[in-house]
Structure formats: structure tokens, C-alpha cells
Enzyme design. Structure first.
Site, PDB file in Angstrom:
ATOM      1  N   HIS A 171       0.835  -1.209   0.000  1.00 33.04           N
ATOM      2  CA  HIS A 171       0.000   0.000   0.000  1.00 33.04           C
ATOM      3  C   HIS A 171       0.870   1.260   0.000  1.00 33.04           C
ATOM      4  O   HIS A 171       1.112   1.883   1.015  1.00 33.04           O
ATOM      5  CB  HIS A 171      -0.930  -0.003   1.207  1.00 33.04           C
ATOM      6  N   HIS A 229     -10.584  -0.246   0.428  1.00 40.73           N
ATOM      7  CA  HIS A 229     -10.482   0.869   1.372  1.00 40.73           C
ATOM      8  C   HIS A 229     -11.866   0.928   2.015  1.00 40.73           C
ATOM      9  O   HIS A 229     -12.804   1.460   1.433  1.00 40.73           O
ATOM     10  CB  HIS A 229     -10.148   2.145   0.593  1.00 40.73           C
ATOM     11  N   HIS A 234      -5.294  -1.093   5.481  1.00 42.61           N
ATOM     12  CA  HIS A 234      -5.273  -0.173   6.627  1.00 42.61           C
ATOM     13  C   HIS A 234      -6.451  -0.300   7.595  1.00 42.61           C
ATOM     14  O   HIS A 234      -7.185   0.653   7.831  1.00 42.61           O
ATOM     15  CB  HIS A 234      -5.103   1.283   6.183  1.00 42.61           C
ATOM     16  N   ASN A 238      -6.434   8.858   6.962  1.00 43.07           N
ATOM     17  CA  ASN A 238      -7.687   8.139   6.816  1.00 43.07           C
ATOM     18  C   ASN A 238      -7.403   6.670   6.528  1.00 43.07           C
ATOM     19  O   ASN A 238      -6.748   6.382   5.534  1.00 43.07           O
ATOM     20  CB  ASN A 238      -8.498   8.755   5.666  1.00 43.07           C
ATOM     21  N   ASP A 283       0.740   2.485   3.808  1.00 45.47           N
ATOM     22  CA  ASP A 283      -0.152   3.555   3.344  1.00 45.47           C
ATOM     23  C   ASP A 283       0.617   4.874   3.243  1.00 45.47           C
ATOM     24  O   ASP A 283       0.102   5.940   3.592  1.00 45.47           O
ATOM     25  CB  ASP A 283      -1.385   3.705   4.258  1.00 45.47           C
TER      26      ASP A 283
END
Lengths: 331, 444
Positions: B63, B182, B235, B281, B308
């Protein structure tokens, strides 16, 4: 020297609040009520008392801030608050610049940081800022704090410290001390910077803060911050010393946060009748501007024995004078 | 790598091989020439004293936002892959939410050309699930997969129409690729910018509720059940999502999940007043969530750690908290942060830990796990697990410096990364006392 007496009296008061004055001298900005010490609060209150008397005498301005320039930078419209800051600054002899956000390069996409930098370059001493983003004034103070003083005149949902101070001042005029006093704030707490500034400050002064409002308008975790949360009006105002009704933004209905204005009025409107639950000498407050008949009845708002609304406005100028004096005089 | 390299007495941590033992490793012409006890260095070998160091397969980040195309003021292929190499990564999955997004063959061709010219580690492109990430029309998944796309994701703009998602799973199956989800319900997020709770309330910021993630995880699991598809959740930030994923796995559904170093090490209580380098986020949640994520890595509910890595310019991050973009960089800090959290605390052995960065993420996206053995191309990270250092985000390899860990004291550091047989990164300062000879870092 028309004001030599005045200046002496101010210095006299400050000499009785040495600890508070020292804290204010070390402070460059007023961003929040969260980090104010009790000594600072006491000092500001004492000074505001004096400035209130001064204002009532209709004298020419003092000259204690002559040579200082204060810019009002309001990204959200507010004629009332801006006028109050302007009067406060002018009463102390400061030069006031009302920065016209609407017609400036801000509307062409300039950032608040660039606007503040521009004003700093013009040797402005203090920016009074109102902006829709929580923390916007804190961020500016972090970036430009060594060049400018910042007074937060409202940042998003977060804070409106001079409103908190003027409300506490108004309550202190009535009760003398707020230790153990019950203050109930009623309405849209989630979106209210007035509520937040009041909560932090009143807790420092020993008051017991209650809130009441619809489940959709009470922010998550507020009970964990020392506030007693109610969803019905009655328990909130029972034995209250002060009831503060907040302005209801009518667009909340469109966002699905209110079923209807009618329902809100039935559940949360403050009127003469509901005051029978409160302390006999209860007073009613409102930060303005009023939606007459929605969060408070018109009769109650105008009742000289119960409503402090006009006193709040009057005290606002005195508190802002105190804040300007403490931040800018001698700093 | 033209030169030859001899690493003496290094702890080889090789999860796919289930091997954790001290040995000597010789690398020549970019290949592993030998590994075992008491190897002899040869004339001309550059020698490194590997005592107390780990040699692991190169890390795999599933990611990464490299930002190229179109957002190269934040990051580009060159700086992003250099940053990856500095963190021990030799393989990264480049997320598709670029400008324009990677959603068609011509745009993918442009990206592949840039990768060819500029990348110093292996970059696997991700393409979007739907055209323009609009959540409506599917991209040509089979074609894109054949051109080199390794996974599909509408990261940042989750597919909210479950009918579309169902067809996406079915097409992805045909393409032989995994979809990376996501998990976020935008209507529940509703403009929120940090975790909903007392911390957001005290700062006057709109909150993002748990349900924003968990409700989306729950409904996507049901589409996996329906289609028999495979889905990877990126995530993951909440204890509730972890429970949902554990249950789905128990029922035999093909779901996997990762979490990030920042969600493992920070909570909403750590957010410095209005500091936008703490804005990401999903948001930082509570300490209880943080503990649940650690537990889930230990018990295998979560399969991998992914960064991320989400670079943004200083200008963008200097906006007020509610207006600044979501995201933090993370490639260069992933190892020390998680090493401290998981190995120093004895929750995981080095082998289990390195597995979260190597064979496990590889398996999730269908790359064969790297095994460290003679004849293989060198694709390795050399790590000092005890080195104390201070991270300075402004001095990293990334173009951006939006890290909540700026100036944090760290333990554990990557000293050398060899990607596809070439030196992609070396920490000359900290290698100097161990190295004899000179290593040339490949230029790209």
C-alpha cells in the site's frame, strides 16, 4: 492628561493581580479558554470591571495602546462581534484596520497564512481572526506567533474565548463566585464554539456545567470531559443558576440533525414556565444573535429581571479591552 | 551489481524458508553466490561485518502512494522508490488514485514507462476497480492484469454500490487478481477528520465514527461470501473490524487484511493540537483499538503490515486541520516503529515479524515469496535491530515530510537494501565501521 487617573487605576488593579499579570505578560495570544490559568482569568475580570466603568462615562479614548494597530480579519460575517472588538481597540487608543475579506485576494484563493503574512509585513501588531476552521488561529500563531499577537474571535466549532470570558464575567457580576454554581447550556452543542469556550472556562471557575440538546447535536464523548449531558430540558435546568440558550442554525434541519423546528421548540425552548424548575434567582443568557421564539421566547429574552442578554453585549466590549490591554500593553 | 559482497556472521531471517540462523552470505553479480557457515571471502569482495545484524528478504509494501502520474509535487517514482529502499522495501504496490487514475491501458503504459526509467525498486502497478474511481463502470481488469497490474483498488474512493462490487469481484477472479478494499462509508464519515470521541469533541473537529469502517467491512464480507471472491482489506484501524475479519476467516472466506505502523503505535490521544501530520484516513483510533490491532497481528487475524505511505506537500498540509488532505508518509519509519512495538516487547519472534513484511504480503497479492538461496537474484535488506537514531522527516528520501514521527527517537534501522541485484540504498554513516571496501549505489 484626561486619563492619568484612569491609567493609575488600571495599574493599581494590576498590582493586585501580579501573578495573573505575569502570566499575561508571558502570553502572546488568546486562542482558547482551555489554557488560561485562574490567575489570568481573575486578572482579566478585574480589569474588565474597570474598563466597563470607563466605557459608561462616555469619555474620549485612552491612549494606552496608541501606536498599536489591530486588524480585524473576519472570514465569517459577524457585524456584532467585529464591532465589539473595534470599539474595545479604539477605546484604548489603538488604530483599527477592518480587513475586508470578501473583496480581498482571499476570494481569489489566498491562504489565511498568506493573508496574515501580508498584514505582518504592514507592521500590524495584532490580528483578531474569525474563521470557519477549528484550529485555524492556533496554526497561524504557531507559524507567525513571534511577529504578531493573535486573538481568536471564533474558530469553527472550537472556541470563542472572549465570548467565554464575557459570559463568565457577566455571571460573576451576578453571583460573585461560580464555585458550585450550576450552569446549563441548551441547544446545538456539537457545532458551538461558544459552548466549548464556556465549558472549559466555567469548569476552571468551579461551576458545574450541564448541557441539554437533541442526541444529534451533542458531540461524542462530552460526558468524558467533565460535562453532565442531558437529552431532556428538565433535569438540565433543575436548580440551575444560569441557563444559556444557544443560537440554533436553521440549516441543521436540512442536514437531518433536526426533525423539525417545531419539535425543537417543544423540547428545548426556554420560556418563563420552565424557569420554575430553576433556582429562584436564575438568570437567562444568550450569545446572540437571537432566533426569537425558537431557542428562547421573545418575552423572556426581553424580561429585564431575568435576561442578561444586553448586559452580555455591554460586557463584551469591556472584556475585549482587558484582553487587548493585557496582550499588547508593555508586551 | 558488478562488485561482489561478503556479509560475515549475519542473522539470516528468512520466513518463507522458516529459517533464522547466523551464517555468511556472498553476493556476486547481483546473485546470491553462497550462504552457509564458514564461507570464505574471495579476493576483491567488499566485506561487511554482519555481527548482530539481520539479513532479510527485501520488504514488500502492498500500500504505497507514489503519486506519479500527475501529482509529482508530492512524490514521484524516483523519490518514492528511493524512500522505499531506505525503509528496506524492494517491492511496492503503487496505488492507483493518481491524476489521472490508472484505469485504462494507455495510462498504464505511461506509468509502466516511468517505472522502467525511474524506479530503483520493483514497482507493481495497481489499477482502479472502476473507471475514474466513479464507483460505476468497471475497468478492463483482464487486459490490465496481463499488462502487469498486480491488484485492483479504488483506494480513497471506496465502491459504495454493492452491485458494482459484486461484478468487480467476479471480474477480478477472471483476471486472477486481488481487490484491495479501502473500507469506508463516506456517508458515515460525513466530513469527519479525526476519530469520533472526546478528543475530537475537545478540539471542535468533526469525528469519523467506528461504523464508517466497520459497516463497510461487514457488507463487503457479505459480497465475498456471495461471490466466492478474494478481498484484501487495507489499513484496518478498529477492533470491531478485526472481529468481523476474524469471523469471516473462521468461516473460510478468502479475506485478508493489513494495518499500518501508525495505527499500531499512535492513538487519538497522541494527536498534537491541530497538527495535520496526524491527519490520516482511517484516523488514529483509541488505545483499545491499538491493542486489538497488535493482538490481531500476533494471532494472525491481520496478515501483514503496510505503510499507506501518502505524501502531501507542505503547502497542502499547512491548511487548517479540517481542510488539509488525509495521509502520512511511512516507508522509512515502518521497520523501527513496529520492531519496537512487536519484537522488543517479545510479542513476535524476528521470523514472525519479518514475515509480516515479506512472504505474507507477497502471498496476499499473488507474488511468490522470496527465498534466500544460492542462485537467486539478491533482493535483500540488511538491518541493525539495535541501532538508535533520530528520525528527521525533512532529511528523508521522500519528497514530502508529513510524518507524525518527525524527530522521534527510533531503535532499529535499515543499513543496506539490495533490490533486483542492485544496491538501492546504503546508510554509509552507519555501515562505515563494519565495511571494508566500497559499495556503489545504483543510479536511477
Amino acid at each position: 492628561m484626561p486619563h492619568s487617573n484612569q491609567t493609575t487605576r488600571v495599574e493599581d488593579i494590576l498590582s493586585k493581580h501580579l501573578d495573573g499579570r505575569k502570566c499575561w505578560q508571558a502570553r502572546r495570544h488568546l486562542l482558547d479558554t482551555k489554557d488560561l490559568t485562574n490567575a489570568e482569568i481573575d486578572c482579566a475580570m478585574a480589569l474588565a470591571s474597570e474598563f466597563k466603568k470607563f466605557r459608561s462615562q462616555h469619555l474620549p479614548p485612552m491612549d494606552v495602546l496608541s501606536g498599536k494597530t489591530i486588524a480585524n480579519v473576519f472570514y465569517e460575517n459577524s457585524t456584532r462581534t467585529r464591532s465589539s472588538f473595534e470599539l474595545a481597540a479604539k477605546s484604548l487608543g489603538a488604530t483599527v484596520l477592518n480587513f475586508d475579506v470578501g473583496s480581498s485576494s482571499v476570494s481569489k484563493g489566498e491562504t489565511i497564512l498568506d493573508t496574515a503574512r501580508t498584514l505582518a509585513s504592514m507592521d500590524i501588531d495584532c490580528i483578531v481572526q474569525r474563521h470557519s476552521s477549528s484550529g485555524s488561529c492556533h496554526q497561524l500563531a504557531q507559524q507567525l506567533g513571534d511577529q504578531l499577537h493573535f486573538v481568536n474571535a471564533g474558530d469553527g466549532w472550537n472556541g470563542h474565548p472572549t465570548q467565554g470570558l464575557l459570559d463568565a464575567f457577566t455571571m460573576l457580576e451576578v453571583l460573585g463566585s461560580l464555585k458550585g454554581a450550576k450552569v446549563s447550556i441548551v441547544g446545538d452543542i456539537t457545532h458551538s464554539r461558544v459552548a466549548r469556550s464556556n465549558i472549559w472556562l466555567l469548569q476552571k471557575l468551579g461551576a458545574e456545567v450541564h448541557v441539554a440538546g437533541p442526541t444529534t447535536l451533542i458531540p461524542a464523548g462530552l460526558d468524558k470531559l467533565g460535562v453532565k449531558v442531558h437529552y431532556e430540558l428538565e433535569p438540565a435546568i433543575k436548580n440551575a443558576d444560569f441557563i444559556m440558550a444557544l443560537r440554533l442554525q436553521l440549516e441543521r434541519q436540512k442536514q437531518g440533525l433536526l426533525a423539525s423546528i417545531g419539535e425543537y421548540k417543544k423540547l428545548y425552548r426556554i420560556d418563563h414556565k420552565c424557569l420554575s424548575l430553576a433556582k429562584p434567582n436564575v438568570k437567562v443568557m444568550h450569545p446572540g444573535p437571537l432566533n426569537r421564539g425558537i431557542e428562547i421566547t421573545s418575552d423572556l429574552a426581553d424580561d429585564p429581571n431575568l435576561s442578561l442578554i444586553e448586559t452580555q453585549v455591554k460586557n463584551g466590549v469591556a472584556i475585549r479591552m482587558a484582553v487587548f490591554y493585557l496582550l499588547l500593553n508593555g508586551n | 551489481m558488478q562488485q561482489s559482497l561478503f556479509i560475515k556472521s549475519v542473522l539470516v531471517v528468512d520466513p518463507a524458508n522458516k529459517k533464522q540462523e547466523v551464517m555468511d552470505v556472498r553476493i556476486k553479480d547481483g546473485l546470491i553466490a553462497g550462504c552457509g557457515a564458514n564461507l570464505k571471502a574471495e579476493d576483491g569482495d567488499c566485506q561487511i561485518d554482519g555481527k548482530n545484524l539481520w539479513l532479510t528478504p527485501g520488504f514488500v509494501d502492498i500500500h504505497t502512494h507514489l503519486r506519479d502520474l500527475g501529482q509529482s509535487d508530492k512524490e514521484d517514482i524516483q523519490t518514492g522508490t528511493k524512500s522505499a529502499a531506505a525503509g528496506g522495501y524492494t517491492k511496492v504496490l503503487a496505488m492507483a488514485n493518481t491524476d489521472p487514475p490508472i484505469d485504462s491501458a494507455p495510462i498504464l503504459t505511461l506509468l509502466l514507462k516511468k517505472i522502467e526509467e525511474q524506479a530503483c525498486v520493483k514497482v507493481y502497478p495497481v489499477a482502479t476497480v472502476t473507471k475514474g474511481m466513479s464507483g460505476e463502470e468497471l475497468t478492463p481488469m483482464v487486459d490490465l492484469a496481463r499488462m502487469g497490474v498486480q491488484a485492483f483498488s479504488d483506494d480513497g474512493m471506496p465502491v459504495s454500490n454493492l452491485g458494482v462490487l459484486r461484478r468487480a469481484f467476479e471480474h477480478a477472479k477472471l483476471a486472477g487478481r486481488t481487490i484491495i478494499s479501502h473500507a469506508e462509508d463516506h456517508d458515515l464519515t460525513a466530513g469527519g477528520c479525526m476519530h469520533e470521541g472526546p478528543q475530537a469533541t475537545a478540539l471542535g473537529l468533526p469525528g469519523i465514527p467506528y461504523a464508517s469502517e466497520a459497516a463497510c467491512v461487514a457488507r463487503e464480507i457479505e459480497v465475498v461470501r456471495q461471490t466466492g471472491g478474494t478481498l484484501h482489506f487495507g489499513h484496518i484501524s478498529t477492533a470491531i473490524s478485526v472481529d468481523l475479519i476474524a469471523q469471516a476467516k473462521k468461516q473460510g472466506l478468502k479475506v485478508t487484511a493489513d494495518t499500518t505502523p501508525h495505527h499500531l503505535t499512535l492513538s487519538a490521544d497522541d494527536i498534537k493540537e491541530y497538527d495535520t501530520s496526524f491527519k490520516m484516513n482511517p484516523p488514529l483510533r483509541t488505545e483499545a483499538d491499538q491493542k486489538a490491532l497488535v493482538e490481531a497481528l500476533v494471532n494472525g487475524t491481520l496478515d501483514a503490515i503496510a505503510t499507506d505511505h501518502a505524501p502531501h506537500t507542505k503547502m497542502e498540509k499547512s491548511l487548517p486541520f479540517d481542510k488539509a488532505p488525509f495521509g502520512v508518509i511511512g516507508l522509512e519509519t515502518a521497520l523501527p516503529l513496529t520492531l519496537e512495538k512487536l519484537v522488543k516487547t517479545k510479542r513476535l519472534t524476528p521470523l514472525q515479524f519479518i514475515s509480516l513484511f515479506t512472504d505474507k504480503p507477497s502471498t496476499i497479492i499473488g507474488i511468490s515469496p522470496y527465498i534466500l538461496k544460492p542462485g537467486e537474484q539478491a533482493d535483500l535488506a540488511l538491518i541493525d535491530p539495535e541501532l538508535s537514531w533520530q528520525y528527521d522527516a525533512s532529511k528523508g528520501m521522500s519528497k514530502s515530510c508529513n510524518s507524525p514521527f518527525h524527530l522521534r527517537n527510533m531503535t532499529g534501522k535499515v543499513l543496506l537494501t539490495i533490490a533486483q541485484g542492485k544496491v538501492a540504498y546504503q546508510d554509509e554513516l552507519n555501515l562505515s565501521s563494519r565495511i571494508s571496501g566500497k559499495l556503489q549505489t545504483a543510479t536511477k
